[in-house]
Design a protein around this motif. Structure first.
Motif, PDB file in Angstrom:
ATOM      1  N   GLU A 229      -0.872  -1.713   8.863  1.00 43.24           N
ATOM      2  CA  GLU A 229      -1.934  -1.237   7.980  1.00 43.24           C
ATOM      3  C   GLU A 229      -2.794  -0.237   8.748  1.00 43.24           C
ATOM      4  OE1 GLU A 229      -3.583  -5.077   7.051  1.00 43.24           O
ATOM      5  OE2 GLU A 229      -2.627  -5.104   5.075  1.00 43.24           O
ATOM      6  N   LEU A 230      -2.782   1.020   8.295  1.00 46.69           N
ATOM      7  CA  LEU A 230      -3.573   2.084   8.911  1.00 46.69           C
ATOM      8  C   LEU A 230      -4.270   2.874   7.807  1.00 46.69           C
ATOM      9  CD1 LEU A 230      -1.194   3.553  11.658  1.00 46.69           C
ATOM     10  CD2 LEU A 230      -3.205   2.125  12.025  1.00 46.69           C
ATOM     11  N   ARG A 231      -5.526   3.178   8.022  1.00 45.54           N
ATOM     12  CA  ARG A 231      -6.288   3.937   7.031  1.00 45.54           C
ATOM     13  C   ARG A 231      -6.525   5.350   7.532  1.00 45.54           C
ATOM     14  NH1 ARG A 231      -5.906   1.225   2.258  1.00 45.54           N
ATOM     15  NH2 ARG A 231      -6.044  -1.020   2.676  1.00 45.54           N
ATOM     16  N   HIS A 232      -5.955   6.325   6.849  1.00 45.27           N
ATOM     17  CA  HIS A 232      -6.146   7.738   7.181  1.00 45.27           C
ATOM     18  C   HIS A 232      -5.671   8.552   5.983  1.00 45.27           C
ATOM     19  CE1 HIS A 232      -5.801  11.626   9.202  1.00 45.27           C
ATOM     20  NE2 HIS A 232      -6.475  11.110  10.221  1.00 45.27           N
TER      21      HIS A 232
ATOM     22  N   GLN B 149       0.574   3.665   3.139  1.00 51.87           N
ATOM     23  CA  GLN B 149       1.218   2.388   3.448  1.00 51.87           C
ATOM     24  C   GLN B 149       2.131   1.975   2.295  1.00 51.87           C
ATOM     25  OE1 GLN B 149      -2.936   0.824   5.537  1.00 51.87           O
ATOM     26  NE2 GLN B 149      -2.126  -0.221   3.749  1.00 51.87           N
ATOM     27  N   VAL B 150       3.366   1.636   2.611  1.00 47.64           N
ATOM     28  CA  VAL B 150       4.283   1.040   1.636  1.00 47.64           C
ATOM     29  C   VAL B 150       4.792  -0.243   2.278  1.00 47.64           C
ATOM     30  CG1 VAL B 150       6.379   1.319   0.268  1.00 47.64           C
ATOM     31  CG2 VAL B 150       4.906   3.303   0.702  1.00 47.64           C
ATOM     32  N   LEU B 151       4.185  -1.357   1.912  1.00 46.84           N
ATOM     33  CA  LEU B 151       4.372  -2.618   2.634  1.00 46.84           C
ATOM     34  C   LEU B 151       5.019  -3.679   1.751  1.00 46.84           C
ATOM     35  CD1 LEU B 151       0.869  -2.812   4.368  1.00 46.84           C
ATOM     36  CD2 LEU B 151       2.980  -1.813   5.274  1.00 46.84           C
ATOM     37  N   LEU B 152       5.806  -4.546   2.373  1.00 45.39           N
ATOM     38  CA  LEU B 152       6.310  -5.731   1.699  1.00 45.39           C
ATOM     39  C   LEU B 152       5.172  -6.717   1.465  1.00 45.39           C
ATOM     40  CD1 LEU B 152       9.598  -6.691   3.569  1.00 45.39           C
ATOM     41  CD2 LEU B 152       9.385  -5.633   1.326  1.00 45.39           C
ATOM     42  N   ASP B 153       5.290  -7.493   0.407  1.00 47.19           N
ATOM     43  CA  ASP B 153       4.338  -8.572   0.186  1.00 47.19           C
ATOM     44  C   ASP B 153       4.799  -9.785   0.997  1.00 47.19           C
ATOM     45  OD1 ASP B 153       2.318 -10.179  -0.686  1.00 47.19           O
ATOM     46  OD2 ASP B 153       2.625  -9.798  -2.821  1.00 47.19           O
TER      47      ASP B 153
ATOM     48  N   ALA C 128      -0.367  10.968  -3.525  1.00 47.60           N
ATOM     49  CA  ALA C 128       0.309   9.808  -2.942  1.00 47.60           C
ATOM     50  C   ALA C 128      -0.588   8.588  -2.972  1.00 47.60           C
ATOM     51  CB  ALA C 128       0.718  10.118  -1.502  1.00 47.60           C
ATOM     52  N   GLU C 129       0.017   7.413  -3.121  1.00 50.22           N
ATOM     53  CA  GLU C 129      -0.740   6.160  -3.213  1.00 50.22           C
ATOM     54  C   GLU C 129      -0.105   5.085  -2.348  1.00 50.22           C
ATOM     55  OE1 GLU C 129      -2.339   6.435  -7.827  1.00 50.22           O
ATOM     56  OE2 GLU C 129      -0.522   5.291  -7.367  1.00 50.22           O
ATOM     57  N   HIS C 130      -0.936   4.151  -1.860  1.00 50.47           N
ATOM     58  CA  HIS C 130      -0.414   2.974  -1.180  1.00 50.47           C
ATOM     59  C   HIS C 130       0.390   2.142  -2.182  1.00 50.47           C
ATOM     60  CE1 HIS C 130      -2.856   4.023   2.202  1.00 50.47           C
ATOM     61  NE2 HIS C 130      -3.992   3.789   1.570  1.00 50.47           N
TER      62      HIS C 130
END
Length: 321
Positions: free
Chosen positions: A140-143, A148-152, A303-305
């Motif tokens: 998880e990085l905020r910029h 971020q495309v992460l698994l749940d 683009a979106e997380h």
């Protein structure tokens, strides 16, 4: 190697005129363009791709950075990336190892998808500050230049532990992933929380490394400690397969003495005997969504997380007590 300077000399025109003609500019007449193209063909001229890239500041190439290629996990993930990129006019390059990281600052790539523990957060933020476009799958990085495309992972681990509990198991092992792995950390945290909410239970953790060898080592420890049926949540399917391999020539049977659930639902898990229970999601969709969001980020179109959702696939490797 033939250069545009050589073409200009043979055609009797300026270097800039050759450049315009080779790039299809209307600034050059059709007759002059034909003449220059004929000379270029005669001299076997090959355009300098690196120079063209520097001028246009794009390569239409995206890098996928992986920690390793080990295991059956990566095929569908990469295929999902490739198919999505091909539809949008981009090519994919697969990278691994710290030396490959230099492809970003050296301008070979328009952007990168990162599933590589060898990148530090600080390194990725540095590249993002320099304008490089990144999608991360493992942190998880905020910029503004990072999506971020992460698994749940937490939901999946919760499903796994709750399934073992519903099946009546009170003695639980968790075989963990490598230190520093974001996915392993998320899954382990959720497993612990679920155990705490449903206690008192017998619970232990065995260090693993997301590979078959560590699954086999975990199986050996469980056999050494065996005093009755036990349930095991392996934080990926590769370790569960290693456990199957270690147990096959012993008196201990999966689904009878040792009950196993994995994570990833890789294709081979459906062909194991007994069939492996696992946490499922679409690797190809994960790859496709990562590619889609990175291209949106590169092209500046919103683009979106994203989060890739998971589900439980039951199997005969876990039976009711």
């Amino acid at each position: 190697m033939v250069s545009i300077k050589d073409i200009a000399k043979h055609a009797g025109v300026s270097i800039s005129t050759v450049s315009y003609a080779l790039n299809g500019s209307p600034k050059v007449t059709e007759e002059t363009t034909k003449k220059i193209l004929a000379v270029a063909k005669e001299l076997n001229y090959v355009p300098n791709a690196a120079a063209r890239t520097l001028k246009k500041r794009e390569t239409k190439i995206i890098g996928a950075f992986l920690t390793s290629f080990e295991g059956a996990f990566y095929g569908d993930l990469l295929q999902g990336m490739k198919e999505e990129m091909s539809k949008r006019g981009y090519d994919l390059v697969i990278c691994s190892g710290t030396k490959s990281h230099r492809m970003l600052p050296e301008g070979f790539l328009d952007g990168a998808i990162v599933l590589d523990r060898m990148f530090t957060d600080e390194e990725l933020l540095l590249y993002a500050n320099r304008g490089h476009k990144l999608v991360v799958l493992d942190r998880e990085l905020r910029h503004s230049n990072i999506v971020q495309v992460l698994l749940d992972n937490k939901a999946g681990a919760t499903f796994a532990i709750e399934y073992l509990l519903r099946m009546g198991h009170k003695k639980l092992y968790v075989v963990t992933g490598p230190k520093g792995s974001f996915d392993s950390g998320q899954r382990l945290q959720a497993a612990r929380q679920t155990v705490e909410r449903n206690g008192p239970l017998w619970y232990a953790e065995i260090p693993g490394n997301f590979n078959k060898a560590s699954g086999a080592a975990a199986a050996q420890r469980i056999m050494d400690e065996y005093d009755g049926p036990a349930a095991v949540f392996c934080l990926n399917d590769e370790m569960a397969i290693g456990m199957y391999n270690a147990l096959k020539d012993t008196p201990y049977r999966i689904g009878e003495h040792i009950h196993v659930i994995g994570f990833d639902h890789i294709e081979i898990s459906d062909y194991l005997q007994p069939r492996l229970a696992s946490i499922d999601y679409s690797e190809s969709r994960w790859g496709a969504v990562a590619a889609e969001q990175l291209i949106k980020l590169i092209e500046g179109v919103g683009a979106e997380h994203e989060r890739i959702y998971v589900s439980l696939v039951e199997g005969e490797s876990v039976k009711q007590r």
